[in-house]
Design a protein around this motif. Structure first.
Motif, PDB file in Angstrom:
ATOM      1  N   THR A  18       0.973  -1.136  -0.338  1.00 40.89           N
ATOM      2  CA  THR A  18      -0.056  -0.554  -0.139  1.00 40.89           C
ATOM      3  C   THR A  18       0.835   0.991  -0.042  1.00 40.89           C
ATOM      4  OG1 THR A  18      -1.873  -1.525   0.765  1.00 40.89           O
ATOM      5  CG2 THR A  18      -1.807   1.045   1.860  1.00 40.89           C
ATOM      6  N   THR A  19       1.432   1.316   0.817  1.00 42.50           N
ATOM      7  CA  THR A  19       2.900   2.541   1.112  1.00 42.50           C
ATOM      8  C   THR A  19       3.446   2.602  -0.699  1.00 42.50           C
ATOM      9  OG1 THR A  19       3.292   2.097   3.050  1.00 42.50           O
ATOM     10  CG2 THR A  19       5.007   3.220   1.725  1.00 42.50           C
ATOM     11  N   ASP A  39      -8.566   1.441  -4.097  1.00 34.94           N
ATOM     12  CA  ASP A  39      -8.237   0.611  -2.933  1.00 34.94           C
ATOM     13  C   ASP A  39      -9.271  -0.580  -3.300  1.00 34.94           C
ATOM     14  OD1 ASP A  39      -7.968  -0.535  -0.861  1.00 34.94           O
ATOM     15  OD2 ASP A  39      -8.262   0.909   0.611  1.00 34.94           O
ATOM     16  N   PHE A  40      -8.474  -1.777  -3.272  1.00 32.85           N
ATOM     17  CA  PHE A  40      -9.195  -2.883  -3.748  1.00 32.85           C
ATOM     18  C   PHE A  40      -9.125  -3.423  -2.784  1.00 32.85           C
ATOM     19  CE2 PHE A  40     -10.608  -5.941  -7.693  1.00 32.85           C
ATOM     20  CZ  PHE A  40     -12.123  -5.633  -7.906  1.00 32.85           C
ATOM     21  N   ASP A  41      -8.873  -3.350  -0.885  1.00 30.98           N
ATOM     22  CA  ASP A  41      -8.330  -4.977  -0.294  1.00 30.98           C
ATOM     23  C   ASP A  41      -9.426  -4.103   0.668  1.00 30.98           C
ATOM     24  OD1 ASP A  41      -7.052  -5.979   1.395  1.00 30.98           O
ATOM     25  OD2 ASP A  41      -5.477  -4.887   1.705  1.00 30.98           O
ATOM     26  N   THR A  42     -10.055  -5.061   1.529  1.00 33.43           N
ATOM     27  CA  THR A  42     -10.823  -4.383   2.394  1.00 33.43           C
ATOM     28  C   THR A  42     -10.256  -4.088   3.665  1.00 33.43           C
ATOM     29  OG1 THR A  42     -10.947  -7.004   3.133  1.00 33.43           O
ATOM     30  CG2 THR A  42     -13.016  -6.303   0.763  1.00 33.43           C
ATOM     31  N   GLN A  43      -9.223  -4.086   3.231  1.00 33.69           N
ATOM     32  CA  GLN A  43      -8.561  -3.535   4.371  1.00 33.69           C
ATOM     33  C   GLN A  43      -8.668  -1.961   4.689  1.00 33.69           C
ATOM     34  OE1 GLN A  43      -5.034  -6.442   6.448  1.00 33.69           O
ATOM     35  NE2 GLN A  43      -4.996  -6.702   4.351  1.00 33.69           N
ATOM     36  N   CYS A  44      -8.722  -1.920   3.552  1.00 31.53           N
ATOM     37  CA  CYS A  44      -9.139  -0.511   3.186  1.00 31.53           C
ATOM     38  C   CYS A  44      -8.061   0.360   4.015  1.00 31.53           C
ATOM     39  CB  CYS A  44      -9.948   0.235   4.171  1.00 31.53           C
ATOM     40  SG  CYS A  44     -11.799  -0.629   3.089  1.00 31.53           S
ATOM     41  N   HIS A  45      -6.111   0.116   4.245  1.00 31.05           N
ATOM     42  CA  HIS A  45      -4.627   0.552   4.198  1.00 31.05           C
ATOM     43  C   HIS A  45      -5.106   2.147   3.251  1.00 31.05           C
ATOM     44  CE1 HIS A  45      -3.982  -3.134   7.139  1.00 31.05           C
ATOM     45  NE2 HIS A  45      -4.582  -2.389   7.203  1.00 31.05           N
ATOM     46  N   LEU A  46      -4.580   2.050   1.719  1.00 28.45           N
ATOM     47  CA  LEU A  46      -5.390   3.079   1.213  1.00 28.45           C
ATOM     48  C   LEU A  46      -5.690   3.402   1.259  1.00 28.45           C
ATOM     49  CD1 LEU A  46      -3.666   2.802  -2.195  1.00 28.45           C
ATOM     50  CD2 LEU A  46      -5.981   3.998  -1.808  1.00 28.45           C
ATOM     51  N   SER A  47      -7.184   3.623   1.249  1.00 28.82           N
ATOM     52  CA  SER A  47      -7.795   5.137   2.457  1.00 28.82           C
ATOM     53  C   SER A  47      -7.210   5.571   3.252  1.00 28.82           C
ATOM     54  CB  SER A  47      -8.774   4.257   1.915  1.00 28.82           C
ATOM     55  OG  SER A  47      -9.622   3.517   0.933  1.00 28.82           O
ATOM     56  N   LEU A  48      -7.091   4.986   4.115  1.00 26.11           N
ATOM     57  CA  LEU A  48      -6.639   5.590   5.263  1.00 26.11           C
ATOM     58  C   LEU A  48      -5.157   6.506   5.786  1.00 26.11           C
ATOM     59  CD1 LEU A  48      -7.292   2.178   7.412  1.00 26.11           C
ATOM     60  CD2 LEU A  48      -8.709   4.370   7.623  1.00 26.11           C
ATOM     61  N   GLY A  49      -4.587   5.676   4.419  1.00 25.54           N
ATOM     62  CA  GLY A  49      -3.117   6.105   3.965  1.00 25.54           C
ATOM     63  C   GLY A  49      -3.397   7.427   3.245  1.00 25.54           C
ATOM     64  N   TYR A  50      -3.838   7.284   2.405  1.00 28.88           N
ATOM     65  CA  TYR A  50      -4.681   8.729   1.838  1.00 28.88           C
ATOM     66  C   TYR A  50      -5.503   9.831   3.422  1.00 28.88           C
ATOM     67  CZ  TYR A  50      -2.697   7.981  -2.957  1.00 28.88           C
ATOM     68  OH  TYR A  50      -1.680   8.525  -3.469  1.00 28.88           O
ATOM     69  N   GLY A  51      -5.399   9.270   4.270  1.00 27.99           N
ATOM     70  CA  GLY A  51      -6.977   9.864   4.803  1.00 27.99           C
ATOM     71  C   GLY A  51      -8.387  10.154   4.355  1.00 27.99           C
ATOM     72  N   VAL A  52      -9.047   8.953   3.508  1.00 29.19           N
ATOM     73  CA  VAL A  52      -9.825   8.406   3.116  1.00 29.19           C
ATOM     74  C   VAL A  52     -10.550   8.045   4.235  1.00 29.19           C
ATOM     75  CG1 VAL A  52     -10.479   8.477   0.996  1.00 29.19           C
ATOM     76  CG2 VAL A  52      -9.476   9.764   1.077  1.00 29.19           C
ATOM     77  N   ASP A  53     -12.065   8.153   4.311  1.00 24.18           N
ATOM     78  CA  ASP A  53     -12.592   7.977   5.057  1.00 24.18           C
ATOM     79  C   ASP A  53     -12.902   6.208   4.218  1.00 24.18           C
ATOM     80  OD1 ASP A  53     -14.715   5.990   6.503  1.00 24.18           O
ATOM     81  OD2 ASP A  53     -15.519   8.235   6.766  1.00 24.18           O
ATOM     82  N   THR A 218       5.173   8.710   8.850  1.00 24.38           N
ATOM     83  CA  THR A 218       4.614  10.271   9.039  1.00 24.38           C
ATOM     84  C   THR A 218       4.616  10.056   8.003  1.00 24.38           C
ATOM     85  OG1 THR A 218       7.365  10.386  10.559  1.00 24.38           O
ATOM     86  CG2 THR A 218       5.049  12.234   9.503  1.00 24.38           C
ATOM     87  N   SER A 219       3.968   9.765   6.806  1.00 28.91           N
ATOM     88  CA  SER A 219       3.600  10.624   5.929  1.00 28.91           C
ATOM     89  C   SER A 219       1.965   9.843   5.821  1.00 28.91           C
ATOM     90  CB  SER A 219       4.876  10.161   4.454  1.00 28.91           C
ATOM     91  OG  SER A 219       4.767   8.523   4.421  1.00 28.91           O
ATOM     92  N   ILE A 220       2.174   8.362   6.277  1.00 29.74           N
ATOM     93  CA  ILE A 220       0.987   7.825   6.025  1.00 29.74           C
ATOM     94  C   ILE A 220       0.081   8.483   6.751  1.00 29.74           C
ATOM     95  CG2 ILE A 220      -0.206   5.438   6.249  1.00 29.74           C
ATOM     96  CD1 ILE A 220       1.473   5.579   3.525  1.00 29.74           C
ATOM     97  N   ASN A 221       0.209   8.852   7.640  1.00 25.48           N
ATOM     98  CA  ASN A 221      -0.101   9.337   9.322  1.00 25.48           C
ATOM     99  C   ASN A 221      -0.480  10.909   8.941  1.00 25.48           C
ATOM    100  OD1 ASN A 221       0.116   7.500  11.241  1.00 25.48           O
ATOM    101  ND2 ASN A 221       1.918   8.462  11.852  1.00 25.48           N
ATOM    102  N   LEU A 222       0.170  11.762   8.217  1.00 25.94           N
ATOM    103  CA  LEU A 222      -0.003  12.890   7.008  1.00 25.94           C
ATOM    104  C   LEU A 222      -1.065  12.738   6.137  1.00 25.94           C
ATOM    105  CD1 LEU A 222       2.690  14.789   7.664  1.00 25.94           C
ATOM    106  CD2 LEU A 222       0.368  14.797   9.571  1.00 25.94           C
ATOM    107  N   GLY A 223      -1.770  11.204   5.481  1.00 24.59           N
ATOM    108  CA  GLY A 223      -2.571  11.293   4.384  1.00 24.59           C
ATOM    109  C   GLY A 223      -2.097  11.308   3.299  1.00 24.59           C
TER     110      GLY A 223
END
Length: 254
Positions: A18-19, A39-53, A218-223
């Protein structure tokens, strides 16, 4: 369709799939290219990494159902990265191998590249999101760690893709794999890189690799992509080299 579709696929989690999707798309946007990330993963880590609900009012389930208009969340430089959010409860029920491919045809001329963040699961006899993603793709790439378990999984993935190409009309080309979270001065990495460079699959090994770096978290936390937040960090420079090599591989395989 103008866009080149790339699945970022692994059979094991924790190897920066995802990163890498987020940062490769960031580099492409920096180049002035229009990029869609799904985001085609039901864990939705990409959405979270972009700060998207992950339960965004428009998500990948709507996209697959052809709900219009398609609504993106725009990120990156000049908002050149469009994101289709994941859905935690997404199901393969009522889907088939061609479902995503069919949906992409409607918007494929709007982008230069489409990156699909796939779930970290093997392709097997049961229809899964990874299989649906690769059937929608032109190319497949994989980030890998340099432990034996990950490399064994890589071998089985390559074999499975070859089987699908031979027997099941898969058109996507496996472009190769790259090392991530690299500690480049360690014996383990040097040995793994050397062995693969001399192996029968050496043509699939990207010369570029991504070094381990705390700023990624840090970048993931900042979306946002590290490339935009800290352009000259080591990890940003690594992803630029990787994205450039990826684009060159695509051009040479076109």
């Amino acid at each position: 369709m103008k866009a080149k579709v790339i699945s970022i696929f692994t059979q094991k989690g924790g190897v920066t799939k995802t990163t890498s999707t987020i940062n490769i798309s960031g580099v492409m946007a920096e180049m002035g290219l229009k990029v869609l990330v799904i985001d085609f993963d039901t864990q939705c880590h990409l959405s979270l990494g972009y700060g998207v609900d992950a339960e965004n009012e428009y998500n990948v389930e709507d996209f697959l159902k052809s709900v219009e208009p398609v609504r993106y969340v725009n990120k990156g430089k000049g908002e050149n990265v469009s994101v289709i959010a994941g859905k935690l409860t997404l199901s393969t029920k009522n889907l088939n191998r061609k479902s995503l491919k069919k949906a992409l045809k409607k918007i494929g001329d709007d982008f230069d590249y489409i990156l699909i963040d796939c779930p970290p699961k093997p392709i097997n006899d049961d229809l899964g999101f990874g299989e649906i993603a690769v059937y929608a793709s032109d190319y497949i790439i994989s980030p890998v760690d340099y432990d034996a378990f990950t490399l064994d999984g890589l071998t089985s993935l390559i074999i499975k893709i070859n089987e699908l190409q031979t027997n099941e009309e898969l058109k996507a080309k496996y472009l190769g794999f790259f090392f991530a979270k690299v500690e480049e001065n360690t014996k383990d990495f040097k040995e793994a890189y050397r062995e693969l460079s001399e192996s029968p699959i050496s043509d699939m090994l990207f010369k570029s690799y991504v070094r381990k770096n705390a700023f990624i978290r840090t970048s993931i936390n900042l979306g946002e992509s590290a490339v935009f937040l800290k352009p000259y960090s080591p990890v940003s420079m690594d992803y630029r080299k990787l994205a450039d090599e990826l684009i060159q591989k695509i051009k040479s395989n076109a």
